[in-house]
Scaffold this motif. Structure first.
Motif, PDB file in Angstrom:
ATOM      1  N   CYS A   1       0.848  -1.186   0.000  1.00 59.05           N
ATOM      2  CA  CYS A   1       0.000   0.000   0.000  1.00 59.05           C
ATOM      3  C   CYS A   1       0.887   1.240   0.000  1.00 59.05           C
ATOM      4  O   CYS A   1       1.853   1.320   0.766  1.00 59.05           O
ATOM      5  N   GLU A   2       0.567   2.213  -0.851  1.00 55.80           N
ATOM      6  CA  GLU A   2       1.397   3.399  -0.973  1.00 55.80           C
ATOM      7  C   GLU A   2       1.219   4.367   0.189  1.00 55.80           C
ATOM      8  O   GLU A   2       2.077   5.220   0.414  1.00 55.80           O
ATOM      9  N   LEU A   3       0.129   4.254   0.942  1.00 56.44           N
ATOM     10  CA  LEU A   3      -0.109   5.183   2.038  1.00 56.44           C
ATOM     11  C   LEU A   3       0.194   4.598   3.411  1.00 56.44           C
ATOM     12  O   LEU A   3       0.740   5.283   4.263  1.00 56.44           O
ATOM     13  N   THR A   4      -0.156   3.348   3.643  1.00 55.71           N
ATOM     14  CA  THR A   4       0.030   2.770   4.973  1.00 55.71           C
ATOM     15  C   THR A   4       1.225   1.838   5.060  1.00 55.71           C
ATOM     16  O   THR A   4       1.644   1.480   6.151  1.00 55.71           O
ATOM     17  N   GLY A   5       1.756   1.400   3.920  1.00 57.04           N
ATOM     18  CA  GLY A   5       2.888   0.483   3.935  1.00 57.04           C
ATOM     19  C   GLY A   5       2.501  -0.964   4.185  1.00 57.04           C
ATOM     20  O   GLY A   5       3.364  -1.826   4.353  1.00 57.04           O
ATOM     21  N   LYS A   6       1.218  -1.232   4.202  1.00 57.21           N
ATOM     22  CA  LYS A   6       0.742  -2.605   4.420  1.00 57.21           C
ATOM     23  C   LYS A   6       1.229  -3.493   3.275  1.00 57.21           C
ATOM     24  O   LYS A   6       1.087  -3.153   2.114  1.00 57.21           O
ATOM     25  N   ALA A   7       1.830  -4.640   3.608  1.00 55.87           N
ATOM     26  CA  ALA A   7       2.449  -5.496   2.598  1.00 55.87           C
ATOM     27  C   ALA A   7       2.019  -6.950   2.794  1.00 55.87           C
ATOM     28  O   ALA A   7       1.256  -7.273   3.708  1.00 55.87           O
ATOM     29  N   THR A   8       2.541  -7.803   1.940  1.00 56.77           N
ATOM     30  CA  THR A   8       2.255  -9.234   2.003  1.00 56.77           C
ATOM     31  C   THR A   8       2.838  -9.827   3.277  1.00 56.77           C
ATOM     32  O   THR A   8       3.959  -9.511   3.658  1.00 56.77           O
ATOM     33  N   GLN A   9       2.071 -10.712   3.908  1.00 58.82           N
ATOM     34  CA  GLN A   9       2.529 -11.440   5.084  1.00 58.82           C
ATOM     35  C   GLN A   9       2.410 -12.925   4.810  1.00 58.82           C
ATOM     36  O   GLN A   9       1.586 -13.361   4.015  1.00 58.82           O
ATOM     37  N   SER A  10       3.245 -13.713   5.477  1.00 57.98           N
ATOM     38  CA  SER A  10       3.151 -15.166   5.337  1.00 57.98           C
ATOM     39  C   SER A  10       2.774 -15.762   6.681  1.00 57.98           C
ATOM     40  O   SER A  10       3.007 -15.170   7.728  1.00 57.98           O
ATOM     41  N   GLY A  11       2.183 -16.945   6.605  1.00 65.74           N
ATOM     42  CA  GLY A  11       1.759 -17.609   7.829  1.00 65.74           C
ATOM     43  C   GLY A  11       1.276 -19.009   7.523  1.00 65.74           C
ATOM     44  O   GLY A  11       1.617 -19.584   6.489  1.00 65.74           O
ATOM     45  N   HIS A  12       0.494 -19.543   8.439  1.00 65.84           N
ATOM     46  CA  HIS A  12      -0.022 -20.892   8.303  1.00 65.84           C
ATOM     47  C   HIS A  12      -1.535 -20.889   8.384  1.00 65.84           C
ATOM     48  O   HIS A  12      -2.118 -20.117   9.136  1.00 65.84           O
ATOM     49  N   LEU A  13      -2.149 -21.776   7.590  1.00 64.60           N
ATOM     50  CA  LEU A  13      -3.542 -22.128   7.790  1.00 64.60           C
ATOM     51  C   LEU A  13      -3.526 -23.361   8.683  1.00 64.60           C
ATOM     52  O   LEU A  13      -2.839 -24.336   8.378  1.00 64.60           O
ATOM     53  N   VAL A  14      -4.249 -23.294   9.790  1.00 66.85           N
ATOM     54  CA  VAL A  14      -4.205 -24.382  10.757  1.00 66.85           C
ATOM     55  C   VAL A  14      -5.545 -25.107  10.738  1.00 66.85           C
ATOM     56  O   VAL A  14      -6.595 -24.519  10.980  1.00 66.85           O
ATOM     57  N   SER A  15      -5.503 -26.404  10.457  1.00 68.22           N
ATOM     58  CA  SER A  15      -6.724 -27.206  10.389  1.00 68.22           C
ATOM     59  C   SER A  15      -7.158 -27.635  11.798  1.00 68.22           C
ATOM     60  O   SER A  15      -6.463 -27.399  12.782  1.00 68.22           O
ATOM     61  N   HIS A  16      -8.291 -28.284  11.850  1.00 66.04           N
ATOM     62  CA  HIS A  16      -8.808 -28.772  13.120  1.00 66.04           C
ATOM     63  C   HIS A  16      -7.855 -29.793  13.752  1.00 66.04           C
ATOM     64  O   HIS A  16      -7.715 -29.860  14.973  1.00 66.04           O
ATOM     65  N   SER A  17      -7.163 -30.568  12.909  1.00 67.64           N
ATOM     66  CA  SER A  17      -6.213 -31.555  13.422  1.00 67.64           C
ATOM     67  C   SER A  17      -4.840 -30.936  13.697  1.00 67.64           C
ATOM     68  O   SER A  17      -3.878 -31.639  13.952  1.00 67.64           O
ATOM     69  N   ASN A  18      -4.756 -29.607  13.613  1.00 72.19           N
ATOM     70  CA  ASN A  18      -3.549 -28.837  13.913  1.00 72.19           C
ATOM     71  C   ASN A  18      -2.450 -29.040  12.865  1.00 72.19           C
ATOM     72  O   ASN A  18      -1.286 -28.826  13.140  1.00 72.19           O
ATOM     73  N   ARG A  19      -2.840 -29.446  11.669  1.00 76.40           N
ATOM     74  CA  ARG A  19      -1.893 -29.540  10.558  1.00 76.40           C
ATOM     75  C   ARG A  19      -1.722 -28.140   9.968  1.00 76.40           C
ATOM     76  O   ARG A  19      -2.697 -27.438   9.718  1.00 76.40           O
ATOM     77  N   LYS A  20      -0.477 -27.744   9.728  1.00 79.34           N
ATOM     78  CA  LYS A  20      -0.184 -26.384   9.275  1.00 79.34           C
ATOM     79  C   LYS A  20       0.218 -26.375   7.798  1.00 79.34           C
ATOM     80  O   LYS A  20       1.078 -27.116   7.379  1.00 79.34           O
ATOM     81  N   THR A  21      -0.422 -25.509   7.033  1.00 81.62           N
ATOM     82  CA  THR A  21      -0.143 -25.348   5.617  1.00 81.62           C
ATOM     83  C   THR A  21       0.290 -23.904   5.388  1.00 81.62           C
ATOM     84  O   THR A  21      -0.412 -22.976   5.776  1.00 81.62           O
ATOM     85  N   LYS A  22       1.466 -23.745   4.752  1.00 81.47           N
ATOM     86  CA  LYS A  22       1.954 -22.386   4.497  1.00 81.47           C
ATOM     87  C   LYS A  22       1.041 -21.660   3.514  1.00 81.47           C
ATOM     88  O   LYS A  22       0.556 -22.239   2.552  1.00 81.47           O
ATOM     89  N   THR A  23       0.846 -20.374   3.768  1.00 87.09           N
ATOM     90  CA  THR A  23       0.024 -19.551   2.888  1.00 87.09           C
ATOM     91  C   THR A  23       0.551 -18.123   2.892  1.00 87.09           C
ATOM     92  O   THR A  23       1.401 -17.770   3.693  1.00 87.09           O
ATOM     93  N   VAL A  24       0.033 -17.329   1.973  1.00 88.11           N
ATOM     94  CA  VAL A  24       0.421 -15.931   1.856  1.00 88.11           C
ATOM     95  C   VAL A  24      -0.834 -15.085   2.032  1.00 88.11           C
ATOM     96  O   VAL A  24      -1.861 -15.341   1.405  1.00 88.11           O
ATOM     97  N   PHE A  25      -0.755 -14.075   2.895  1.00 94.76           N
ATOM     98  CA  PHE A  25      -1.860 -13.152   3.120  1.00 94.76           C
ATOM     99  C   PHE A  25      -1.525 -11.836   2.429  1.00 94.76           C
ATOM    100  O   PHE A  25      -0.578 -11.156   2.803  1.00 94.76           O
ATOM    101  N   ARG A  26      -2.298 -11.499   1.397  1.00 96.09           N
ATOM    102  CA  ARG A  26      -2.025 -10.301   0.609  1.00 96.09           C
ATOM    103  C   ARG A  26      -3.011  -9.194   0.963  1.00 96.09           C
ATOM    104  O   ARG A  26      -4.184  -9.468   1.223  1.00 96.09           O
TER     105      ARG A  26
END
Length: 95
Positions: A5-30
């Protein structure tokens, strides 16, 4: 073109999607970026920016682009928005 974002500097973040069984899948939050044309009342011209939808709400909440830029920190602004802020401060100092 960077996903930032040109005004706030908000950028892409990475993290995990966590399932009910606590399995973690990498994802990107844009950020939700939109191309907008905002009107600068003090400068008397329109400006095209690529900002997040959240920043657009903040601009409207603070009373327009000029008020937002005057209150914004220089660290968060892009090069183009920083130049716009400088022009705005020069114009207001001249008046």
């Amino acid at each position: 073109m960077a996903r930032r974002c040109e005004l706030t500097g908000k950028a892409t973040q990475s993290g995990h999607l966590v399932s009910h069984s606590n399995r973690k899948t990498k994802t990107v939050f844009r950020p939700n970026l939109v191309n907008v044309t905002l009107q600068s009342d003090a400068l008397g011209r329109s400006v095209r920016l690529r900002i997040s939808a959240n920043a657009l709400r903040s601009v409207e909440h603070r009373g327009g682009l000029d008020a937002f830029l005057l209150k914004a920190a220089a660290d968060d602004l892009s090069v183009g928005a920083l130049g716009l802020k400088r022009d705005l401060e020069k114009k207001l100092a001249a008046n």
